[in-house]
Design a protein around this motif. Structure first.
Motif, PDB file in Angstrom:
ATOM      1  N   ALA A 406       0.708  -1.203  -0.068  1.00  0.00           N
ATOM      2  CA  ALA A 406      -0.119   0.151   0.048  1.00  0.00           C
ATOM      3  C   ALA A 406       0.886   1.103  -0.029  1.00  0.00           C
ATOM      4  CB  ALA A 406      -0.953  -0.144   1.331  1.00  0.00           C
ATOM      5  N   GLY A 407       1.859   1.232   0.837  1.00  0.00           N
ATOM      6  CA  GLY A 407       2.949   2.408   0.629  1.00  0.00           C
ATOM      7  C   GLY A 407       3.480   2.537  -0.506  1.00  0.00           C
ATOM      8  N   GLY A 408       3.922   1.228  -1.126  1.00  0.00           N
ATOM      9  CA  GLY A 408       4.566   1.447  -2.505  1.00  0.00           C
ATOM     10  C   GLY A 408       3.498   2.046  -3.433  1.00  0.00           C
ATOM     11  N   LEU A 409       2.368   1.745  -3.530  1.00  0.00           N
ATOM     12  CA  LEU A 409       1.191   2.014  -4.492  1.00  0.00           C
ATOM     13  C   LEU A 409       0.947   3.612  -4.170  1.00  0.00           C
ATOM     14  CD1 LEU A 409      -0.610   1.877  -6.744  1.00  0.00           C
ATOM     15  CD2 LEU A 409      -2.399   0.981  -4.950  1.00  0.00           C
ATOM     16  N   MET A 410       0.888   4.223  -3.011  1.00  0.00           N
ATOM     17  CA  MET A 410       0.696   5.594  -2.655  1.00  0.00           C
ATOM     18  C   MET A 410       1.980   6.275  -3.151  1.00  0.00           C
ATOM     19  SD  MET A 410      -1.460   7.509  -1.093  1.00  0.00           S
ATOM     20  CE  MET A 410      -1.183   8.204  -2.845  1.00  0.00           C
ATOM     21  N   ALA A 411       3.218   5.879  -3.078  1.00  0.00           N
ATOM     22  CA  ALA A 411       4.284   6.452  -3.687  1.00  0.00           C
ATOM     23  C   ALA A 411       4.305   6.414  -4.956  1.00  0.00           C
ATOM     24  CB  ALA A 411       5.595   5.732  -2.921  1.00  0.00           C
ATOM     25  N   ASP A 412       3.820   5.387  -5.731  1.00  0.00           N
ATOM     26  CA  ASP A 412       3.567   5.271  -7.289  1.00  0.00           C
ATOM     27  C   ASP A 412       2.717   6.344  -7.609  1.00  0.00           C
ATOM     28  OD1 ASP A 412       5.299   3.002  -7.242  1.00  0.00           O
ATOM     29  OD2 ASP A 412       3.309   1.787  -7.717  1.00  0.00           O
ATOM     30  N   VAL A 421      -0.019  -1.883  -9.246  1.00  0.00           N
ATOM     31  CA  VAL A 421      -1.469  -2.507  -9.540  1.00  0.00           C
ATOM     32  C   VAL A 421      -2.331  -1.270 -10.039  1.00  0.00           C
ATOM     33  CG1 VAL A 421      -1.067  -4.281  -7.681  1.00  0.00           C
ATOM     34  CG2 VAL A 421      -2.294  -2.425  -7.171  1.00  0.00           C
ATOM     35  N   ASP A 422      -3.453  -1.653 -10.570  1.00  0.00           N
ATOM     36  CA  ASP A 422      -4.409  -0.645 -10.828  1.00  0.00           C
ATOM     37  C   ASP A 422      -5.027  -0.109  -9.695  1.00  0.00           C
ATOM     38  OD1 ASP A 422      -6.502   0.598 -11.767  1.00  0.00           O
ATOM     39  OD2 ASP A 422      -7.511  -0.983 -13.023  1.00  0.00           O
ATOM     40  N   PRO A 423      -4.787   1.105  -9.471  1.00  0.00           N
ATOM     41  CA  PRO A 423      -5.512   1.711  -8.355  1.00  0.00           C
ATOM     42  C   PRO A 423      -6.929   2.361  -8.389  1.00  0.00           C
ATOM     43  CG  PRO A 423      -4.574   3.419  -9.469  1.00  0.00           C
ATOM     44  CD  PRO A 423      -4.347   2.059 -10.365  1.00  0.00           C
ATOM     45  N   HIS A 424      -7.519   1.871  -9.433  1.00  0.00           N
ATOM     46  CA  HIS A 424      -8.731   2.196  -9.673  1.00  0.00           C
ATOM     47  C   HIS A 424      -9.870   2.013  -8.364  1.00  0.00           C
ATOM     48  CE1 HIS A 424     -12.489   3.452 -11.743  1.00  0.00           C
ATOM     49  NE2 HIS A 424     -13.137   2.346 -11.310  1.00  0.00           N
ATOM     50  N   GLU A 425      -9.735   0.851  -7.909  1.00  0.00           N
ATOM     51  CA  GLU A 425     -10.875   0.316  -6.782  1.00  0.00           C
ATOM     52  C   GLU A 425     -10.497   1.239  -5.415  1.00  0.00           C
ATOM     53  OE1 GLU A 425     -13.257  -1.267  -7.204  1.00  0.00           O
ATOM     54  OE2 GLU A 425     -12.930  -2.755  -8.813  1.00  0.00           O
TER      55      GLU A 425
END
Length: 443
Positions: A406-412, A421-425
């Motif tokens: 989750a931290g990695g996606l937020m940084a992305d 990963v697709d952040p749409h949801e």
């Protein structure tokens, strides 16, 4: 009795004048976001009103699981398990991570078939999950007396130590140049032309171009002062730990009566499998219609409690300026009281199933507050109306295991790089664009 004490992280004494990103919240989500950003060369400051991991990030069960997840979380959790495998070497510290497996016991055939369907969500990720019948359960737990028609077993699931993990990630972020500011509440966010230009903390101003709000149960209150409505309500989970025990199971086990996992010290963390407490507070009425579908699905698992917390939150300031003492400074740590009624019967249930734990000594009890969204999945998203503002909150009791990813996606998202990963949801706008949001069964 106070909650578990995480490994102490000493806060920096100097306040930086300027960084690229301020992360508000020193739980596992905020720390993982800061580490990813620092590794990418960003100047980062973690601002935490209390201490690193002093609330739910040190009070959770310590499960690192993909099993029985909401299908919308499965891609991100698959990435999280990959990151957990290397997290000790990445941080240079012990997080207590062990891929010991998790077993979800099924009380009836309908649940068994539901879990059997759910495991197909793992097929794209080459992760194992299999259904066990009672004979196979007996082989796995030869000394146990487990009641049920079968179980879902996911061997690549595991456990880690909540008191170690977020502090390890925070210190690793500091190794990469991040500032760690404890007892340093953010009061206000500054903007110019609608875009983020800085934050005002209780210790002074920090210029920045991006802010990540990762405040767990406090995010709703903080964002409300900015005129941003993140719907979330608090659910309290009650946990105990035992002294070390010989002969107990290595795998974590969930049943409707209890959930347990082995600790690094040889003891066990034990909680109710079903039966969290919902504190009735003013926001309970404000958001009642948003949670109706979730309530219909889960009302048997919830215990509603009216306590002094209602009046505490009713009196609490909802808006403030940069010169005001905020609610975050008045209450550094929310330490809810565990329910003796809910915990007293746990050891009897566990002892009946596992004779090795029958005479185990309870070393500590505690409770922690989980921030739950109406659809029970998190917000990991930019806020379109305020360029530079981001939210990573609302993890609904699933945040510890999924935290590194989750931290990695937020940084992305903050960096504008291709998301893992697709952040749409996980978009914040699902609560503002008329979308019909609802929890999905984990199978």
């Amino acid at each position: 009795m106070p909650g578990p004490t995480p490994i102490h992280v000493e806060g920096d004494t100097d306040l930086p004048q300027s960084v690229d990103v301020v992360v508000i919240g020193g739980g596992i989500i905020g720390c993982a976001t800061a580490l990813e950003l620092a590794e990418a060369g960003q100047r980062v400051a973690i601002c935490e009103k209390g201490g690193i991991a002093h609330e739910q990030s040190s009070r959770n069960w310590g499960w690192v699981r993909i099993s029985r997840r909401d299908p919308r979380e499965v891609p991100l959790m698959a990435e999280a398990i990959r990151l957990w495998r290397d997290l000790d070497s990445r941080t240079g510290r012990d997080t207590g991570y062990r891929p010991a497996g998790i077993c979800f016991v099924c009380e009836d055939e309908a649940t068994f078939e539901g879990y059997n369907r759910w495991k197909d969500h793992l097929l794209p990720y080459q992760m194992q999950a299999r259904m066990l019948r009672p004979a196979e359960m007996q082989q796995m737990f030869p000394d146990a007396n487990l009641q049920g028609v079968g179980a879902l077993y996911t061997p690549e699931d595991g456990r880690a130590e909540p008191q170690k993990a977020a502090p390890a990630i925070a210190e690793a972020a500091r190794d990469k140049g991040a500032h760690i500011l404890t007892n340093c509440a953010v009061r206000c966010v500054e903007t110019e032309g609608g875009s983020i230009t800085g934050v005002v903390t209780e210790r002074g101003r920090i210029a920045c171009t991006s802010v990540v709000v990762a405040g767990g149960m406090w995010s709703n209150l903080f964002l409300g002062n900015l005129g941003i409505d993140l719907p979330s309500l608090g659910v309290v989970s009650h946990v105990l730990r035992t002294d070390p025990v010989e002969g107990g199971p290595e795998q974590a086990i969930w049943t409707t009566n209890y959930a347990m996992r082995k600790r690094d010290d040889g003891g066990y963390s034990i909680s109710a499998g079903s039966g969290n407490t919902v504190e009735i507070v003013p926001n309970s009425f404000r958001y009642a219609t948003r949670y109706l579908r979730a309530l219909k699905m889960q009302h048997r698992d919830l215990h509603f409690r009216l306590s002094g917390r209602f009046f505490h939150e009713a009196r609490r300031a909802k808006s403030w300026g940069e010169g005001d003492v905020t609610p975050f400074e008045r209450e550094r740590v929310f330490d809810p009281a565990p329910s003796p009624r809910m915990l007293n019967s746990l050891m009897a249930r566990v002892g009946a199933a596992f004779p090795a734990l029958k005479n185990a000594t309870v070393a500590q009890t505690w409770a922690g507050c989980i921030d739950v969204t109406p659809d029970a999945i998190p917000v990991i998203s930019a806020v379109d109306s305020v360029p530079g503002l981001h939210i990573a909150s609302g993890f609904s009791g699933h945040g510890f295991g999924i935290g590194p990813a989750a931290g990695g996606l937020m940084a992305d998202i903050v960096l504008g790089r291709t998301p893992r990963v697709d952040p749409h949801e996980f978009r914040f706008s699902r609560f503002t664009d008329g979308s019909r949001v609802a929890p999905q069964l984990g199978y």
